[in-house]
Design an enzyme around this catalytic site. Structure first.
Site, PDB file in Angstrom:
ATOM      1  N   GLU A 127      12.175 -37.384  -1.912  1.00  0.00           N
ATOM      2  CA  GLU A 127      10.822 -36.929  -2.257  1.00  0.00           C
ATOM      3  C   GLU A 127       9.805 -37.660  -1.389  1.00  0.00           C
ATOM      4  OE1 GLU A 127      10.253 -35.722  -6.490  1.00  0.00           O
ATOM      5  OE2 GLU A 127      11.627 -37.370  -6.841  1.00  0.00           O
ATOM      6  N   HIS A 258      -1.300 -34.242  -8.289  1.00  0.00           N
ATOM      7  CA  HIS A 258      -0.087 -33.771  -7.616  1.00  0.00           C
ATOM      8  C   HIS A 258      -0.474 -32.631  -6.688  1.00  0.00           C
ATOM      9  CE1 HIS A 258       3.937 -32.369  -6.832  1.00  0.00           C
ATOM     10  NE2 HIS A 258       4.425 -33.393  -7.490  1.00  0.00           N
ATOM     11  N   ARG A 306       1.460 -38.616  -1.681  1.00  0.00           N
ATOM     12  CA  ARG A 306       0.830 -37.511  -2.411  1.00  0.00           C
ATOM     13  C   ARG A 306      -0.664 -37.361  -2.150  1.00  0.00           C
ATOM     14  NH1 ARG A 306       4.108 -37.752  -8.197  1.00  0.00           N
ATOM     15  NH2 ARG A 306       6.002 -36.925  -7.296  1.00  0.00           N
ATOM     16  N   HIS A 362      -2.023 -35.343 -12.499  1.00  0.00           N
ATOM     17  CA  HIS A 362      -0.593 -35.489 -12.766  1.00  0.00           C
ATOM     18  C   HIS A 362      -0.250 -36.814 -13.413  1.00  0.00           C
ATOM     19  CE1 HIS A 362       3.637 -34.702 -12.223  1.00  0.00           C
ATOM     20  NE2 HIS A 362       3.818 -35.740 -11.433  1.00  0.00           N
ATOM     21  N   ARG A 397       0.950 -43.651  -6.876  1.00  0.00           N
ATOM     22  CA  ARG A 397       2.354 -43.767  -7.305  1.00  0.00           C
ATOM     23  C   ARG A 397       3.263 -42.920  -6.426  1.00  0.00           C
ATOM     24  NH1 ARG A 397       5.984 -40.677 -10.475  1.00  0.00           N
ATOM     25  NH2 ARG A 397       4.448 -39.089 -10.968  1.00  0.00           N
TER      26      ARG A 397
END
Ligand SMILES: Cc1cc2nc3c(=O)[nH]c(=O)nc-3n(C[C@H](O)[C@H](O)[C@H](O)COP(=O)(O)OP(=O)(O)OC[C@H]3O[C@@H](n4cnc5c(N)ncnc54)[C@H](O)[C@@H]3O)c2cc1C
Length: 547
Positions: A127, A258, A306, A362, A397
């Site tokens: 990811e 997100h 992100r 998110h 994060r």
């Protein structure tokens, strides 16, 4: 797990630990504590219906753990620090990276089934921000599988009477004046006084849960925004509860958006998530002309951190689409059944067409300040999971690190409680919290919608002073209207009003933090201060609520 029949309205029950929230953080705390101290009793409290509330059962992509042959805790820590944009706490990051593999082993011991390769080793998804595949997964329903295994283990503990599951909202944390052990327990607005775990109702009774320690594992704050991947219950309650109890909060300006929520045409507040693992499997982001715009934005293209991807999507004047057509059909079906089916319910077929995406709220990166053992600044009060802020995520994060840190720090909190709890409850009888008038002036119920709309407009992924100040004014106006309806600053003993009160407190704290941080870093991007400012490097904003 049903309510014990002896609980009646106005009752008081004594347990050793009150765990507020039954997602991954709450469940791991309760189970790991009872494994070590089986003689204790734990109350597991949730205001939602088990399995249908909280973010844990929704988690898709996986749990980041350095278990692959080409990986190491040092690489996991380095990726986490890079995504955190110079704001991570290196001690917290090192602990998480080193201890997650053992927590994955715990989950498997409890019966969680993760995807494996032909040789039996764990199959890992890659990811955003990860140098190598690191996300332990159960197809794209990792959270649901973890939750199933943990809940089954909790049901087992409930059978032997060491764990009780209570449905209702914790509305206040009573404190004694003893500085070394101020925690008395928790005030619970119990939904079903004589019933089981049925649908939450507004016919409630107040129960004092007397406890030696309280764990806040109440999840995030997506319910404050108009577009979020979170569920309705995510109203940031830990911020108001812990803040009012005098515990320090921090890093509230860092709220993660997100990049790839499915764009909603119908204005619904909860958005369907298209997991980052799709991009890890090769999916591209396209602009309105069908071009891959991430190639020019970051060396990792679609797998950039992100905040970088979210900002790039918002910069596309004609919108953005996720194109997963290059992922073979069999792989989509095997590894992404949740997103494939979910997208179809909204009329999109990932296998045959690019689907429209937009960033949406998110994850709450900041929260209640904790040390490496989940302890807050109030002795006896702990926090874990999304509600806690250990500094592990820094300013943003990385994928998979929420499930990872939830397991690691909830486990550590359980060990700390196991070592400290000595059977002594506070003997102070707290005054019940005061509530506003019984029958509040009826409002049109638009407070939540108005707050969410304003938060997404002024406090979204891209902010500036003007928008944040206007947002602060909207929150103050909503608060003034609520006070008029309630007949004063105290909400009535009605869950909806109590939640709105908590939302307004949390929202204002988030907005103030965002206003004060006059730079851009990680998930906090300000158009009026678009760059890092060295003055802010390494500086955390601590928030102490006053009322
Ligand atoms: C769609 C989606 C996908 C995700 N995918 C991933 C992923 O792949 N990997 C990853 O690492 N992270 C992922 N995350 C994030 C991760 O799932 C969450 O951060 C994590 O599960 C939070 O766990 P928790 O135990 O802290 O809280 P939750 O699981 O949110 O549980 C909190 C519980 O507390 C209850 N509660 C709240 N306030 C009160 C109160 N006052 N009284 C009583 N009960 C209360 C709520 O009802 C809720 O059930 C995802 C999140 C979402 C929404």
């Amino acid at each position: 797990m049903a309510l014990p029949s002896h609980i009646a309205a106005g009752a008081e029950i004594a347990v050793d630990v009150a765990v507020v929230g039954s997602g991954v953080a709450g469940l791991v705390t309760a189970l790991d504590l009872l494994d070590r101290r089986p003689e204790l009793t734990v109350a597991l409290i949730d205001k939602g219906v088990s399995g249908e509330s909280g973010s844990t059962p929704l988690a898709q992509g996986g749990l980041a753990a350095a278990v692959g042959p080409d990986d190491s805790p040092a690489m996991h820590a380095a990726d986490t620090a890079r995504a955190g944009d110079g704001h991570t706490d290196p001690r917290a990051v090192a602990v998480m990276a080193a201890e997650t593999p053992a927590r994955v082993a715990d989950l498997r011991r409890r019966g969680a089934v993760f995807d494996t390769q032909d040789d039996g080793s764990l199959a890992l998804a890659r990811e955003g921000g990860q140098q190598v595949g690191r996300s332990v997964r159960a197809a794209d329903a990792t959270g649901a599988e973890m939750f199933r295994a943990l809940r089954d283990a909790a049901i087992e503990k409930a059978r032997n009477g060491s764990l009780v599951r209570l449905q209702g909202m914790v509305v206040d944390l009573p404190l004694a004046s003893t500085p070394e052990q101020p925690v008395i327990g928790a005030w619970l607005l119990c939904d079903e006084i004589a019933g089981g775990m049925a649908t939450p109702s507004q016919d409630a009774g107040l129960v004092l849960l007397r406890a030696q320690a309280v764990m806040l594992a109440t999840g995030g704050c997506g319910g404050l925004y108009a577009g979020t991947t979170n569920r309705d219950e995510a109203t940031g309650d830990a911020l108001a509860l812990a803040g009012r109890a005098g515990a320090a909060l921090q890093d509230l300006e860092f709220v993660q958006f997100h990049p790839t929520g499915l764009k909603s045409a119908d204005g619904r507040f909860q958005r369907f998530l298209l997991t980052e693992a799709l991009r890890g499997a090769g999916a591209h982001l396209l602009d309105a002309d069908g071009n891959r715009f991430m190639l020019d934005r970051h060396p990792d293209a679609e797998l950039a951190p992100r905040h970088v991807v979210a900002k790039a999507i918002l910069d596309q004047p004609g919108g953005a689409w996720l194109d997963a057509r290059m992922i073979p059909d069999h792989q989509l079906a095997e590894e992404f059944p949740t997103v494939l089916t979910g997208a179809r319910t909204f009329g999109f077929d990932l296998a045959t067409e690019p689907v429209p995406v937009e960033p949406c709220e998110h994850y709450m990166i900041g929260g209640v300040v904790t040390d490496l053992h989940g302890r807050t600044s109030v002795p006896g009060l702990y926090a874990a999971g999304e509600a806690a802020s250990s500094g592990v995520h820094g300013a943003n994060r990385m994928a998979g690190n929420s499930l990872a840190q939830s397991c690691v720090f909830a486990h550590r909190a359980a060990l700390d409680m196991a070592a400290r709890l000595d059977g002594t409850h506070s003997d102070t009888d707290p005054e019940p919290p005061t509530f506003g008038r019984d029958t509040p002036v009826t409002t049109d119920g638009s407070e939540r919608t108005d707050l969410r709309t304003a938060m997404s407009a002024g406090g979204g992924a891209i902010r500036d002073a003007d928008g944040l100040q206007k947002l602060g004014q909207v929150i103050d106006d909503l608060r003034a209207a609520a006070y008029r309806a309630w007949g004063g600053p105290k909400p009535p003993m009605v869950r909806d009003a109590l939640e709105v009160d908590s939302m307004l407190v949390s929202a204002r704290a988030i907005v103030d933090s965002a206003l004060h941080r006059t730079e851009s870093r990680g998930a906090h991007f300000r158009t009026d201060y678009p760059d890092h400012d060295p003055v802010w490097a390494g500086r955390r904003q601590r928030v102490q609520l006053t009322g």
